[in-house]
Design a protein around this motif. Structure first.
Motif, short mmCIF file in Angstrom:
data_model
loop_
_atom_site.label_atom_id
_atom_site.label_comp_id
_atom_site.label_asym_id
_atom_site.label_seq_id
_atom_site.Cartn_x
_atom_site.Cartn_y
_atom_site.Cartn_z
N LEU A 177 -2.81 17.34 -26.87
CA LEU A 177 -3.16 18.66 -27.66
C LEU A 177 -4.00 18.06 -28.89
CD1 LEU A 177 0.24 20.14 -27.87
CD2 LEU A 177 -1.52 20.60 -26.37
N THR A 178 -4.92 18.83 -29.21
CA THR A 178 -5.45 18.73 -30.53
C THR A 178 -4.78 19.68 -31.56
OG1 THR A 178 -7.73 18.35 -29.26
CG2 THR A 178 -7.72 18.89 -31.83
N VAL A 179 -4.24 18.65 -32.54
CA VAL A 179 -3.43 19.59 -33.21
C VAL A 179 -4.03 19.48 -35.07
CG1 VAL A 179 -1.06 19.40 -34.65
CG2 VAL A 179 -1.42 19.04 -32.00
N ARG A 180 -3.87 20.58 -35.60
CA ARG A 180 -4.52 20.53 -36.92
C ARG A 180 -3.37 20.87 -37.92
NH1 ARG A 180 -6.34 25.40 -39.05
NH2 ARG A 180 -6.56 26.02 -36.91
N ASN A 181 -3.33 20.01 -39.13
CA ASN A 181 -2.72 20.22 -40.28
C ASN A 181 -3.06 21.43 -40.97
OD1 ASN A 181 -1.60 20.06 -43.01
ND2 ASN A 181 -0.26 18.33 -42.04
N VAL A 182 -2.28 22.51 -41.20
CA VAL A 182 -2.69 23.70 -42.01
C VAL A 182 -2.89 23.39 -43.58
CG1 VAL A 182 -2.25 25.14 -40.12
CG2 VAL A 182 -0.70 24.72 -42.02
N VAL A 183 -2.26 22.38 -43.94
CA VAL A 183 -2.32 21.91 -45.42
C VAL A 183 -3.65 20.94 -45.66
CG1 VAL A 183 -1.01 20.99 -47.32
CG2 VAL A 183 0.19 22.35 -45.60
N SER A 184 -3.73 20.02 -44.87
CA SER A 184 -4.70 19.20 -45.13
C SER A 184 -6.17 19.35 -44.20
CB SER A 184 -4.14 17.57 -44.77
OG SER A 184 -4.20 17.51 -43.20
N GLY A 185 -5.91 20.38 -43.39
CA GLY A 185 -7.20 20.68 -42.53
C GLY A 185 -7.35 19.51 -41.56
N GLU A 186 -6.71 18.31 -41.48
CA GLU A 186 -7.03 17.13 -40.63
C GLU A 186 -6.55 17.61 -39.30
OE1 GLU A 186 -5.15 13.68 -41.93
OE2 GLU A 186 -6.38 13.84 -44.07
N THR A 187 -7.41 16.93 -38.34
CA THR A 187 -6.94 17.19 -36.95
C THR A 187 -6.51 15.78 -36.06
OG1 THR A 187 -9.16 17.05 -36.18
CG2 THR A 187 -8.40 19.23 -36.25
N SER A 188 -5.69 15.76 -35.40
CA SER A 188 -5.22 14.61 -34.71
C SER A 188 -4.93 14.95 -33.08
CB SER A 188 -4.06 14.11 -35.29
OG SER A 188 -3.14 14.95 -35.20
N GLU A 189 -4.87 13.99 -32.37
CA GLU A 189 -4.69 14.29 -30.92
C GLU A 189 -3.08 13.62 -30.79
OE1 GLU A 189 -7.16 13.18 -27.03
OE2 GLU A 189 -8.09 14.08 -28.87
N VAL A 190 -2.41 14.70 -30.03
CA VAL A 190 -0.90 14.35 -29.79
C VAL A 190 -0.77 14.09 -28.41
CG1 VAL A 190 1.57 15.04 -29.99
CG2 VAL A 190 -0.13 15.55 -31.98
N PRO A 191 -0.43 13.05 -27.69
CA PRO A 191 -0.28 12.90 -26.31
C PRO A 191 0.65 14.08 -25.84
CG PRO A 191 -0.05 10.80 -27.36
CD PRO A 191 0.06 11.80 -28.48
N ALA A 192 0.47 14.53 -24.64
CA ALA A 192 1.27 15.44 -24.09
C ALA A 192 0.99 15.90 -22.62
CB ALA A 192 1.34 16.70 -24.82
N ASN A 193 1.94 15.38 -21.78
CA ASN A 193 1.73 15.84 -20.41
C ASN A 193 2.50 17.06 -19.98
OD1 ASN A 193 1.91 12.26 -19.76
ND2 ASN A 193 0.20 13.51 -19.15
N GLY A 194 3.38 17.22 -20.95
CA GLY A 194 4.16 18.67 -20.89
C GLY A 194 3.80 19.31 -22.22
N VAL A 195 3.42 20.57 -22.07
CA VAL A 195 3.41 21.48 -23.09
C VAL A 195 4.19 22.61 -23.20
CG1 VAL A 195 1.84 22.58 -24.79
CG2 VAL A 195 0.94 20.70 -23.50
N PHE A 196 5.30 23.00 -23.84
CA PHE A 196 6.20 24.10 -23.51
C PHE A 196 5.98 25.09 -24.81
CE2 PHE A 196 7.91 20.74 -20.86
CZ PHE A 196 8.17 21.73 -19.48
N VAL A 197 5.33 26.24 -24.50
CA VAL A 197 5.02 27.07 -25.30
C VAL A 197 6.27 27.93 -25.50
CG1 VAL A 197 3.52 28.86 -26.07
CG2 VAL A 197 2.68 26.83 -24.77
N ALA A 198 6.87 28.05 -26.82
CA ALA A 198 8.23 28.81 -26.95
C ALA A 198 7.94 29.64 -28.50
CB ALA A 198 9.32 27.89 -27.15
N ILE A 199 6.78 30.59 -28.37
CA ILE A 199 6.70 31.04 -29.69
C ILE A 199 7.02 32.56 -29.72
CG2 ILE A 199 4.75 29.57 -30.37
CD1 ILE A 199 2.57 31.45 -29.22
#
Ligand code: NAP
Length: 318
Positions: A224-246
């Motif tokens: 996943l490409t993940v963005r920190n909403v405070v710093s604005g920085e993006t990073s890549e988080v390894p994920a083969n399974g992505v469970f959306v529970a929103i």
């Protein structure tokens, strides 16, 4: 007044939906002699509990009960009192006259004097690039259904409510790691769930973070490409399974503008009753209730809808 399930017959009571609210309404209307028709849905009869494992907080089951078993029992109890089930979806309705009509996906048109809507809600989507593409190939909305496929793989859960925490804890059985990503630094989930997750060494909590994209290849989702909403920085988080529970979106699209809905699409009811804006149409469960959303609260509201429908039908009879 009751009739059989042939097209053009006018039913006294039709229930749309087959979760705890729908089956409870069916049990009550069945016992009252109305032979309710339950339009149970084509794909997911039984509602959300069918995708749950152990239910520990439904009164009467001190040792817990499996969600699918609980729904099976409710269905049998409804049928015992004369409810008839149809496995199809309602695609449109006309509530303008005294006799309401409901058109099913398969083309049947059902007529009824009273309608109880108990269609619940469906999983809310992230709405980011890659979510749709990798749905079923890494992206999932049901940990108990799909967790098994990610044995020994990195897993991410998105969300900060009880569902996200419940899923994260459950998924530690399978994943090499479980990262929970939440958009704020405070959690909506209950303290006990958050504490359990903090104590679990397989779980990492990534807060103030949002998912911008699901990445993957032919094998499925990989990160996943993940963005920190405070710093604005993006990073890549390894994920083969992505469970959306929103959270969930109420399943009211098929109603069009036939009854009043609130700004988020939930059905509005009159005070503590289950009466909608249209006489003869009642609603119960998660399709109305955005606050409590429990199997037992939905069942309780299904009971109230059945009693409201009965008094409406009684008044018609007089
Ligand atoms: P919820 O409580 O509404 O939580 C949804 C979470 O998703 C919130 O943390 C929310 O963030 C986040 N979210 C919403 N839209 C988002 C978006 N577009 N992008 C990123 N994050 C988003 O839903 P739930 O967890 O499904 O729980 C529903 C109800 O069932 C609750 O009442 C819960 O207590 C209950 N439940 C209980 C149990 C249990 O007791 N074991 C288990 C599961 C569910 P914000 O916090 O920032 O709004």
């Amino acid at each position: 007044m009751s009739n059989d399930n042939a097209n053009n017959a006018i039913h006294d009571a039709v229930i749309v939906g087959s979760g705890p609210a729908g089956y409870t309404a069916a049990i009550y209307l069945g016992r009252a002699g109305y032979q309710p028709l339950v339009i149970a849905g084509a794909l997911t009869p039984g509602g959300q509990l069918v995708n749950t494992t152990e239910v520990e907080n439904f009164p009467g089951f001190p040792d817990g009960i499996l969600g699918p078993d609980l729904m099976d029992a409710m269905q049998k109890q409804a049928e015992k009192f004369g409810a008839e089930l149809v496995y199809d979806d309602v695609v449109s309705v006309d509530f303008s006259g005294d006799v309401k009509t409901l058109t099913l996906d398969g083309g049947d048109v059902i007529q009824a004097r009273a309608v109880v809507v108990t269609t619940g809600s469906s999983y809310r989507k992230l709405g980011v690039p890659g979510e749709e593409e990798f749905s079923g190939r890494g992206v999932s909305y049901c940990a108990t259904c799909d967790g098994f496929f990610f044995r020994g793989k990195p897993i991410v859960v998105v969300g900060g409510g009880d569902s996200a925490f419940e899923e994260a804890l459950f998924l530690t059985r399978f994943g090499s790691s479980v990262t929970l990503i939440h958009r704020r630094d405070e959690f909506r989930a209950s303290k006990i769930m958050v504490d359990r997750a903090r104590e679990n060494e397989k779980i990492t909590l990534l807060t103030n973070s949002v998912v911008d994209r699901v990445n993957g290849d032919d094998s499925g989702a990989t990160s996943l490409t993940v963005r920190n909403v405070v710093s604005g920085e993006t990073s890549e988080v390894p994920a083969n399974g992505v469970f959306v529970a929103i959270g969930h979106t109420p399943s009211t699209g098929f109603l069009g503008d036939a009854i009043a809905l609130d700004a988020d699409g939930y059905i509005t009811v009159d005070g503590a009753s289950t009466r909608t804006s249209v006489p003869g149409v009642f609603a119960a469960g998660d399709v109305v209730d955005r606050t409590y959303r429990q199997a037992i609260s939905a069942a309780g509201m299904g009971c109230r809808a059945a009693l409201d429908a009965q008094s409406y039908l009684n008044a018609l009879g007089e």
